[in-house]
Design an enzyme around this catalytic site. Sequence first.
Site, PDB file in Angstrom:
ATOM      1  N   ARG A 137      10.210  10.519  -2.537  1.00  0.00           N
ATOM      2  CA  ARG A 137      11.062  10.879  -1.807  1.00  0.00           C
ATOM      3  C   ARG A 137      12.160   9.443  -1.545  1.00  0.00           C
ATOM      4  NH1 ARG A 137      14.750  11.188   0.491  1.00  0.00           N
ATOM      5  NH2 ARG A 137      15.396  12.165   2.485  1.00  0.00           N
TER       6      ARG A 137
ATOM      7  N   LYS B 174      -5.386  16.496  -6.509  1.00  0.00           N
ATOM      8  CA  LYS B 174      -4.685  16.470  -8.155  1.00  0.00           C
ATOM      9  C   LYS B 174      -3.987  17.755  -8.326  1.00  0.00           C
ATOM     10  CE  LYS B 174      -5.298  11.943  -9.150  1.00  0.00           C
ATOM     11  NZ  LYS B 174      -4.129  11.195  -9.320  1.00  0.00           N
TER      12      LYS B 174
ATOM     13  N   ASN C 174       1.292   6.234 -10.313  1.00  0.00           N
ATOM     14  CA  ASN C 174      -0.194   6.276 -10.915  1.00  0.00           C
ATOM     15  C   ASN C 174      -1.147   5.822  -9.898  1.00  0.00           C
ATOM     16  OD1 ASN C 174      -2.238   5.496 -12.875  1.00  0.00           O
ATOM     17  ND2 ASN C 174      -1.905   3.356 -11.976  1.00  0.00           N
TER      18      ASN C 174
ATOM     19  N   ASP D  27       0.912  -1.192   0.059  1.00  0.00           N
ATOM     20  CA  ASP D  27       0.071  -0.039   0.115  1.00  0.00           C
ATOM     21  C   ASP D  27       0.869   1.412  -0.090  1.00  0.00           C
ATOM     22  OD1 ASP D  27      -1.832   2.146   0.775  1.00  0.00           O
ATOM     23  OD2 ASP D  27      -2.953   0.865   1.880  1.00  0.00           O
TER      24      ASP D  27
ATOM     25  N   VAL E 231     -11.456   8.512 -18.280  1.00  0.00           N
ATOM     26  CA  VAL E 231     -11.014   7.208 -18.809  1.00  0.00           C
ATOM     27  C   VAL E 231     -11.724   6.077 -17.954  1.00  0.00           C
ATOM     28  CG1 VAL E 231      -8.734   5.839 -19.062  1.00  0.00           C
ATOM     29  CG2 VAL E 231      -8.613   8.383 -18.314  1.00  0.00           C
TER      30      VAL E 231
ATOM     31  N   TYR F 157     -10.733  15.638  -3.916  1.00  0.00           N
ATOM     32  CA  TYR F 157     -10.241  14.573  -5.236  1.00  0.00           C
ATOM     33  C   TYR F 157      -9.618  15.734  -5.942  1.00  0.00           C
ATOM     34  CZ  TYR F 157      -9.199  12.072  -9.357  1.00  0.00           C
ATOM     35  OH  TYR F 157      -8.514  11.494 -10.468  1.00  0.00           O
TER      36      TYR F 157
HETATM   37  P1  NDP Z   1      -8.297   1.980 -11.268  1.00  0.00           P
HETATM   38  O1  NDP Z   1      -8.927   2.060 -10.046  1.00  0.00           O
HETATM   39  O2  NDP Z   1      -8.578   1.196 -12.521  1.00  0.00           O
HETATM   40  O3  NDP Z   1      -6.638   1.768 -10.889  1.00  0.00           O
HETATM   41  C1  NDP Z   1      -6.309   2.342  -9.766  1.00  0.00           C
HETATM   42  C2  NDP Z   1      -4.923   1.575  -9.156  1.00  0.00           C
HETATM   43  O4  NDP Z   1      -4.382   2.213  -7.963  1.00  0.00           O
HETATM   44  C3  NDP Z   1      -5.140   0.163  -9.186  1.00  0.00           C
HETATM   45  O5  NDP Z   1      -4.405  -0.698  -9.864  1.00  0.00           O
HETATM   46  C4  NDP Z   1      -5.326  -0.054  -7.393  1.00  0.00           C
HETATM   47  O6  NDP Z   1      -4.686  -1.052  -7.100  1.00  0.00           O
HETATM   48  C5  NDP Z   1      -4.052   1.224  -7.243  1.00  0.00           C
HETATM   49  N1  NDP Z   1      -4.140   1.699  -5.810  1.00  0.00           N
HETATM   50  C6  NDP Z   1      -5.395   2.352  -5.231  1.00  0.00           C
HETATM   51  N2  NDP Z   1      -4.967   2.513  -3.821  1.00  0.00           N
HETATM   52  C7  NDP Z   1      -3.613   2.212  -3.689  1.00  0.00           C
HETATM   53  C8  NDP Z   1      -2.687   2.001  -2.710  1.00  0.00           C
HETATM   54  N3  NDP Z   1      -3.126   2.656  -1.405  1.00  0.00           N
HETATM   55  N4  NDP Z   1      -1.615   1.544  -2.705  1.00  0.00           N
HETATM   56  C9  NDP Z   1      -1.292   0.925  -3.933  1.00  0.00           C
HETATM   57  N5  NDP Z   1      -1.923   1.018  -4.968  1.00  0.00           N
HETATM   58  C10 NDP Z   1      -3.196   1.616  -4.887  1.00  0.00           C
HETATM   59  O7  NDP Z   1      -8.457   3.750 -11.562  1.00  0.00           O
HETATM   60  P2  NDP Z   1      -7.304   4.317 -12.838  1.00  0.00           P
HETATM   61  O8  NDP Z   1      -6.487   3.415 -13.555  1.00  0.00           O
HETATM   62  O9  NDP Z   1      -8.367   5.117 -13.782  1.00  0.00           O
HETATM   63  O10 NDP Z   1      -6.383   5.201 -12.035  1.00  0.00           O
HETATM   64  C11 NDP Z   1      -4.970   5.467 -12.183  1.00  0.00           C
HETATM   65  C12 NDP Z   1      -4.729   7.024 -11.733  1.00  0.00           C
HETATM   66  O11 NDP Z   1      -5.426   7.818 -12.709  1.00  0.00           O
HETATM   67  C13 NDP Z   1      -5.307   7.471 -10.533  1.00  0.00           C
HETATM   68  O12 NDP Z   1      -4.258   8.445  -9.881  1.00  0.00           O
HETATM   69  C14 NDP Z   1      -6.346   8.323 -10.784  1.00  0.00           C
HETATM   70  O13 NDP Z   1      -6.686   9.259  -9.766  1.00  0.00           O
HETATM   71  C15 NDP Z   1      -5.862   8.944 -12.158  1.00  0.00           C
HETATM   72  N6  NDP Z   1      -6.897   9.383 -12.944  1.00  0.00           N
HETATM   73  C16 NDP Z   1      -8.149   8.642 -13.593  1.00  0.00           C
HETATM   74  C17 NDP Z   1      -9.007   9.205 -14.894  1.00  0.00           C
HETATM   75  C18 NDP Z   1     -10.176   8.382 -14.899  1.00  0.00           C
HETATM   76  O14 NDP Z   1     -11.054   9.106 -15.284  1.00  0.00           O
HETATM   77  N7  NDP Z   1     -10.199   7.192 -14.757  1.00  0.00           N
HETATM   78  C19 NDP Z   1      -8.722  10.563 -15.115  1.00  0.00           C
HETATM   79  C20 NDP Z   1      -7.509  11.152 -14.487  1.00  0.00           C
HETATM   80  C21 NDP Z   1      -6.560  10.593 -13.690  1.00  0.00           C
HETATM   81  P3  NDP Z   1      -5.192  -1.797  -5.817  1.00  0.00           P
HETATM   82  O15 NDP Z   1      -6.486  -1.721  -5.705  1.00  0.00           O
HETATM   83  O16 NDP Z   1      -4.752  -3.322  -6.243  1.00  0.00           O
HETATM   84  O17 NDP Z   1      -4.141  -1.591  -4.683  1.00  0.00           O
HETATM   85  C1  8X3 Z   2     -10.456  11.748 -12.777  1.00  0.00           C
HETATM   86  C2  8X3 Z   2     -11.336  12.427 -13.707  1.00  0.00           C
HETATM   87  O1  8X3 Z   2     -13.265  14.357 -14.082  1.00  0.00           O
HETATM   88  O2  8X3 Z   2     -13.673  12.006 -13.039  1.00  0.00           O
HETATM   89  O3  8X3 Z   2      -9.243  12.389 -12.484  1.00  0.00           O
HETATM   90  O4  8X3 Z   2     -12.496  13.706 -11.800  1.00  0.00           O
HETATM   91  S1  8X3 Z   2     -12.702  13.249 -13.042  1.00  0.00           S
END
Ligand code: NDP
Ligand code: 8X3
Length: 255
Positions: A123, A159, A89, A65, A188, A155
């Site tokens: 870090r 960001k 990510n 985590d 996405v 949120y």
């Molecule tokens: P998903 O929920 O599909 O993926 C999120 C990933 O983050 C998973 O692999 C999850 O793995 C991991 N994760 C969450 N919390 C933790 C934690 N505490 N430690 C380690 N891993 C963690 O979402 P997305 O792929 O969409 O999101 C990826 C990034 O993109 C995020 O930062 C999100 O804010 C950003 N983003 C997403 C957008 C969207 O519209 N989808 C748009 C803009 C940005 P696990 O649960 O196995 O730990």
């Molecule tokens: C995720 C995009 O618009 O759902 O960062 O917050 S939005």
Amino acid sequence: MTNRLEEKWVFVTGATSGIGKATAKIFANASCNLIINGRRKKRLEQLQKQLKEQHAVAVEIACFDVRDRQVCSDFISELEPSVDILINNAGLARGKDAVYDAPFEDWDEMIDTNIKGVLNMTRLISPSMKERNTGHIINVGSIAGHESYPGGSVYCASKHAVKAFTEATKKDLHGTNVRVSMVSPGLVETEFSNVRFHGDDERADEVYNNLDPLTGEDIAEIILFMANRPPHVNIMDSIVLPVSQSSSSMVARNE
Ligand code: NDP
Ligand code: 8X3
């Protein structure tokens, strides 16, 4: 296109789903070795097997985590290869409640993951990049880091923090060859909204209905492009939206 990435070690946090999983796959396809992170061990093991079989690259599992600073630190201090590219990510949204209604727990989870997770990993990994005078840190921000929307207070704040942190990290590393970038996606279709709405699939589906959203692969391609620029080129940020989206709240849906 020239592949400048062969045999680089790439650490992807949040690689069990969505953007992170697609990113791990695209870098493996570019002959990179991977360190894949997430909390769901089975998914990491499946991905490891798939990437090794399909691309003959080395893949290490980092099942932890990112909020747990001690565990991050223990893992990184034991890590054999030097990380060439760190992709921060892992992240999530929880709920879409107004500030006067939102549960504190949701806020803590977003702040601890989206901000402190990125801080922990950066870090811990940036000192070796600075020492070797090479490396690339790529943070996954969001359109929500550029503009705020109702129900997204914390949120969006998290960001915005990623954006500020990315810019300051670049400045702290000023004069070195370490590159620092971020990508700021719009909508996405991943597990993001299922997580945001605590498993309410119907509500999650509504977010992406009739708008032709981005895919994890779309963002992975941008991340790969950033990493594969010549060493003197540093892309600071890239805002990437579906063509149907013009801002956080302006989305054209087909009827
Ligand atoms: P998903 O929920 O599909 O993926 C999120 C990933 O983050 C998973 O692999 C999850 O793995 C991991 N994760 C969450 N919390 C933790 C934690 N505490 N430690 C380690 N891993 C963690 O979402 P997305 O792929 O969409 O999101 C990826 C990034 O993109 C995020 O930062 C999100 O804010 C950003 N983003 C997403 C957008 C969207 O519209 N989808 C748009 C803009 C940005 P696990 O649960 O196995 O730990
Ligand atoms: C995720 C995009 O618009 O759902 O960062 O917050 S939005």
